[in-house]
Design a protein around this motif. Structure first.
Motif, mmCIF file in Angstrom:
data_model
loop_
_atom_site.group_PDB
_atom_site.id
_atom_site.type_symbol
_atom_site.label_atom_id
_atom_site.label_comp_id
_atom_site.label_asym_id
_atom_site.label_seq_id
_atom_site.Cartn_x
_atom_site.Cartn_y
_atom_site.Cartn_z
ATOM 1 N N SER A 139 0.819 -1.215 0.000
ATOM 2 C CA SER A 139 0.000 0.000 0.000
ATOM 3 C C SER A 139 0.853 1.265 0.000
ATOM 4 C CB SER A 139 -0.911 0.023 1.233
ATOM 5 O OG SER A 139 -1.734 -1.113 1.314
ATOM 6 N N VAL A 140 2.017 1.183 0.606
ATOM 7 C CA VAL A 140 2.861 2.372 0.709
ATOM 8 C C VAL A 140 3.267 2.869 -0.677
ATOM 9 C CG1 VAL A 140 4.993 3.319 1.674
ATOM 10 C CG2 VAL A 140 3.624 1.699 3.022
ATOM 11 N N PRO A 141 3.899 2.028 -1.535
ATOM 12 C CA PRO A 141 4.265 2.545 -2.863
ATOM 13 C C PRO A 141 3.110 2.636 -3.849
ATOM 14 C CG PRO A 141 4.970 0.256 -2.648
ATOM 15 C CD PRO A 141 4.473 0.677 -1.296
ATOM 16 N N PHE A 142 2.036 1.850 -3.649
ATOM 17 C CA PHE A 142 0.963 1.801 -4.628
ATOM 18 C C PHE A 142 -0.146 2.822 -4.373
ATOM 19 C CE2 PHE A 142 2.491 -2.392 -6.031
ATOM 20 C CZ PHE A 142 2.291 -2.271 -7.398
ATOM 21 N N THR A 143 -0.516 3.036 -3.114
ATOM 22 C CA THR A 143 -1.679 3.879 -2.857
ATOM 23 C C THR A 143 -1.363 5.163 -2.107
ATOM 24 O OG1 THR A 143 -2.229 2.627 -0.845
ATOM 25 C CG2 THR A 143 -3.285 1.939 -2.884
ATOM 26 N N ILE A 144 -0.456 5.125 -1.168
ATOM 27 C CA ILE A 144 -0.207 6.306 -0.346
ATOM 28 C C ILE A 144 0.733 7.282 -1.032
ATOM 29 C CG2 ILE A 144 0.791 7.126 1.825
ATOM 30 C CD1 ILE A 144 -0.368 4.641 3.171
ATOM 31 N N GLU A 145 1.922 6.824 -1.394
ATOM 32 C CA GLU A 145 2.916 7.738 -1.953
ATOM 33 C C GLU A 145 2.449 8.403 -3.261
ATOM 34 O OE1 GLU A 145 6.890 5.573 -0.043
ATOM 35 O OE2 GLU A 145 6.570 5.577 -2.217
ATOM 36 N N GLY A 187 2.678 14.921 0.825
ATOM 37 C CA GLY A 187 3.066 14.211 2.037
ATOM 38 C C GLY A 187 4.526 13.820 2.090
ATOM 39 N N GLU A 188 5.223 13.882 0.959
ATOM 40 C CA GLU A 188 6.633 13.493 0.949
ATOM 41 C C GLU A 188 7.446 14.440 1.820
ATOM 42 O OE1 GLU A 188 10.121 12.221 -2.230
ATOM 43 O OE2 GLU A 188 8.374 13.361 -2.910
ATOM 44 N N ASN A 189 8.201 13.861 2.731
ATOM 45 C CA ASN A 189 9.033 14.601 3.682
ATOM 46 C C ASN A 189 8.223 15.479 4.637
ATOM 47 O OD1 ASN A 189 11.540 13.619 2.605
ATOM 48 N ND2 ASN A 189 11.275 15.032 0.885
ATOM 49 N N ALA A 190 6.889 15.264 4.659
ATOM 50 C CA ALA A 190 6.035 16.017 5.576
ATOM 51 C C ALA A 190 5.615 15.169 6.772
ATOM 52 C CB ALA A 190 4.798 16.532 4.847
ATOM 53 N N GLY A 191 5.964 13.860 6.726
ATOM 54 C CA GLY A 191 5.615 12.987 7.847
ATOM 55 C C GLY A 191 4.123 12.878 8.072
ATOM 56 N N HIS A 192 3.359 12.824 6.973
ATOM 57 C CA HIS A 192 1.901 12.770 7.097
ATOM 58 C C HIS A 192 1.408 11.508 7.799
ATOM 59 C CE1 HIS A 192 0.367 15.759 3.795
ATOM 60 N NE2 HIS A 192 0.888 16.348 4.837
ATOM 61 N N TRP A 193 2.112 10.383 7.614
ATOM 62 C CA TRP A 193 1.532 9.091 7.944
ATOM 63 C C TRP A 193 2.275 8.348 9.041
ATOM 64 C CZ3 TRP A 193 -3.026 7.682 5.708
ATOM 65 C CH2 TRP A 193 -3.442 8.436 4.608
ATOM 66 N N GLY A 194 1.521 7.459 9.711
ATOM 67 C CA GLY A 194 2.077 6.517 10.671
ATOM 68 C C GLY A 194 1.483 5.146 10.413
ATOM 69 N N GLU A 225 19.887 -5.481 8.261
ATOM 70 C CA GLU A 225 19.390 -4.175 7.835
ATOM 71 C C GLU A 225 18.237 -4.281 6.844
ATOM 72 O OE1 GLU A 225 23.503 -4.616 5.721
ATOM 73 O OE2 GLU A 225 22.511 -5.324 7.551
ATOM 74 N N LEU A 226 18.041 -5.472 6.244
ATOM 75 C CA LEU A 226 16.908 -5.664 5.343
ATOM 76 C C LEU A 226 15.574 -5.674 6.085
ATOM 77 C CD1 LEU A 226 18.350 -8.367 2.926
ATOM 78 C CD2 LEU A 226 17.915 -5.961 2.407
ATOM 79 N N ARG A 227 15.637 -5.806 7.398
ATOM 80 C CA ARG A 227 14.414 -5.707 8.197
ATOM 81 C C ARG A 227 13.860 -4.287 8.201
ATOM 82 N NH1 ARG A 227 13.054 -9.057 12.118
ATOM 83 N NH2 ARG A 227 12.652 -7.291 13.507
ATOM 84 N N SER A 228 14.660 -3.359 7.770
ATOM 85 C CA SER A 228 14.309 -1.951 7.871
ATOM 86 C C SER A 228 14.005 -1.348 6.509
ATOM 87 C CB SER A 228 15.468 -1.180 8.522
ATOM 88 O OG SER A 228 15.231 0.215 8.507
ATOM 89 N N PHE A 229 12.907 -0.616 6.414
ATOM 90 C CA PHE A 229 12.734 0.302 5.293
ATOM 91 C C PHE A 229 11.845 1.449 5.753
ATOM 92 C CE2 PHE A 229 8.775 -2.061 4.324
ATOM 93 C CZ PHE A 229 7.932 -1.047 3.922
ATOM 94 N N LYS A 230 12.110 2.595 5.188
ATOM 95 C CA LYS A 230 11.379 3.800 5.562
ATOM 96 C C LYS A 230 10.812 4.458 4.312
ATOM 97 C CE LYS A 230 14.102 4.724 9.734
ATOM 98 N NZ LYS A 230 14.933 5.714 10.478
ATOM 99 N N SER A 231 9.797 5.263 4.544
ATOM 100 C CA SER A 231 9.192 6.044 3.473
ATOM 101 C C SER A 231 9.184 7.506 3.910
ATOM 102 C CB SER A 231 7.754 5.583 3.222
ATOM 103 O OG SER A 231 7.024 6.550 2.476
ATOM 104 N N ALA A 232 9.482 8.391 2.975
ATOM 105 C CA ALA A 232 9.474 9.823 3.292
ATOM 106 C C ALA A 232 8.097 10.293 3.729
ATOM 107 C CB ALA A 232 9.944 10.617 2.070
ATOM 108 N N TRP A 233 7.068 9.516 3.410
ATOM 109 C CA TRP A 233 5.702 9.872 3.810
ATOM 110 C C TRP A 233 5.419 9.484 5.271
ATOM 111 C CZ3 TRP A 233 7.212 9.384 -1.038
ATOM 112 C CH2 TRP A 233 6.620 10.153 -2.025
#
Length: 459
Positions: free
Chosen positions: A299-305, A311-318, A381-389
């Motif tokens: 959902s993160v790359p397909f619907t939200i971003e 929202g990019e770099n605005a921290g809109h989402w949790g 480190e593959l356990r980790s990924f972040k989104s600018a959103w």
């Protein structure tokens, strides 16, 4: 992701049944039996299959071509481009297909004797039926010898057919919790911390109470969810109850509560009136009128971003766990068709895409997570990924550590796709006819299923 199912012609179905395509996945007849076809490695197919050691890597200068039918361009590009860095002489031929059309496309190919793709995809909605088609190599058998314990346990029931053969390996994890707009949560619920929200919204009754407060406080402009379909889709998967047992469809036991809650959400203004997967629904992710949305890894790359440009770099989402449990939402497997001309290469690709650390790295770069366990051990480190959103929240760690342990997977059944599509029709009716009660919705569901699936008893 939006499903579009079409009816296959009755004649094609009868031909399909006549040729016995519903005989299931198995090792099957190796290509080259009784023939002297030569594969790209230069060996005859018969000798290659009998003496093959599929556990050893291919030489880096190996040449070959693999065909695929699929719908996820982000996934396809990430794994094939990474594979070609290792095997630059391998080519891919990709045919875009709507995921809801794939069952019909496979059935038609089998009925008419036309060629199947080398790498075959299977979406979870129709997978139980697709896995019964006589087109799959059994990946847990020689020469592949895949060990299903290499992937997350909750996925095991979704990768096998009725005989227990592994017909496909999950492309990536697809656990789902709830995404939430942090600014709205802070304003209307008093906190944007995921743990505090989880404690506050521990069950759907509390969620409804808070939703009523939000609606009133906002003057009827802010909702907890975009639409009734969002709620119904999520809740009906939470309990992990099978929709079918033997020749009985357990409509009341497994689906009644989700319909009741959907009606309550609708009537108490917990949800807006948007229909899922429509342009207005997609646009809502950037409008700041709905606090929550079901959120799988995809959902993160397909619907939200794509739909929240500000929202990019605005921290809109949790990201948080949902009241009463999380779900496995969606998912696609990769398997090898029996007509594949170079099964050795196909297996090398599938191993790379689904099981290897290199494949996991490629997925991580686009916000997807491998279903295999070993890559996380080899490269934590593959356990980790972040989104600018999502600001500083580590989405990967939250999905792995918080979302997945709280999933009760539902057993797949042959006619789940019919039930799924019928539920979507009923949910649309609930949204359009605000006077329809949960009891009426359940009765309508049963009536539709009795017509569409006459060989079952509907309870």
């Amino acid at each position: 992701m939006k499903r579009h199912m079409k009816n296959i012609a009755a004649a094609a179905i009868s031909i399909t049944v006549a040729v016995g395509v519903l005989s299931g996945c198995g090792a099957g007849e190796e290509e080259g039996e009784g023939k002297t076809n030569t594969d790209v490695s230069g060996q005859s197919s018969a000798s290659a299959s009998s003496a093959a050691d599929y556990s050893e890597p291919l030489p880096e200068d190996y040449e070959g071509t693999l065909t695929m039918w699929g719908w996820d361009d982000i996934y396809y590009k990430s794994v094939t481009e990474a594979f070609q860095k290792k095997y630059p002489n391998v080519k891919f031929e990709y045919t875009p297909v709507a995921n809801g059309d794939l069952l019909q496309k496979y059935q038609t190919a089998l009925a008419t004797g036309t060629e199947l793709p080398d790498i075959a995809w299977a979406i979870v909605d129709s997978r139980a039926k697709v896995f019964e088609l006589d087109m799959w190599e059994a990946l847990d058998q020689a020469p592949y010898n895949f060990d299903i314990n290499e992937v997350y346990e909750y996925l095991h029931p979704k990768m096998v057919n009725s005989k227990g053969d592994v017909c496909g390996i999950e492309q990536c994890l697809s656990p789902a919790g709830l995404a939430y707009r942090k600014d709205l949560a802070k304003e209307y619920l008093g906190t944007d911390d995921p743990k505090e929200l989880e404690a506050m919204l521990s069950d759907w009754e509390t969620f409804i109470e808070k939703g009523e407060e939000v609606y009133e406080k906002s003057g009827g402009t802010i909702y907890m969810w975009p639409g009734v379909a969002d709620a119904q889709q999520f809740i009906r998967e939470q309990e992990g109850k099978s929709w079918i047992e033997g020749d009985v469809i357990k409509a009341t036991d497994s689906l009644q509560r989700s319909l009741e809650l959907a009606c309550e959400f609708r009537d108490k203004h917990i949800v807006d009136k948007l229909e899922a997967w429509t342009p207005a629904w997609y646009a809502s992710f950037g409008e700041g009128k709905h606090i929550f949305a079901g959120c799988a890894t995809w959902s993160v790359p397909f619907t939200i971003e794509p739909n929240d440009p500000s929202g990019e770099n605005a921290g809109h989402w949790g990201l948080m766990s949902a009241p009463e449990g999380n779900i496995s939402w969606g998912g696609t497997t990769l398997g090898i068709s029996k007509t594949c001309k170079d099964k050795r290469l196909a297996w090398e690709f599938i191993k790379f895409a689904t099981l290897s650390t290199e494949g996991a790295e490629a997925l991580n770069e686009v916000g997807f997570m491998t279903s295999a366990l070993k890559p996380y051990e080899e490269k934590p480190e593959l356990r980790s990924f972040k989104s600018a959103w999502f600001g500083d929240q580590d989405l990967g760690a939250y999905f792995l550590d918080e979302i997945i342990p709280n999933i009760k997977p539902r057993t797949m059944n042959m006619d789940d796709n019919v039930i799924h599509e019928t539920l979507n029709l009923i949910t649309t009716a609930l949204n359009n006819d605000r006077s329809m009660t949960a009891e009426q919705a359940l009765d309508k569901l049963k009536e539709e299923l009795e017509t569409k699936l006459p060989d079952y008893t509907v309870e």
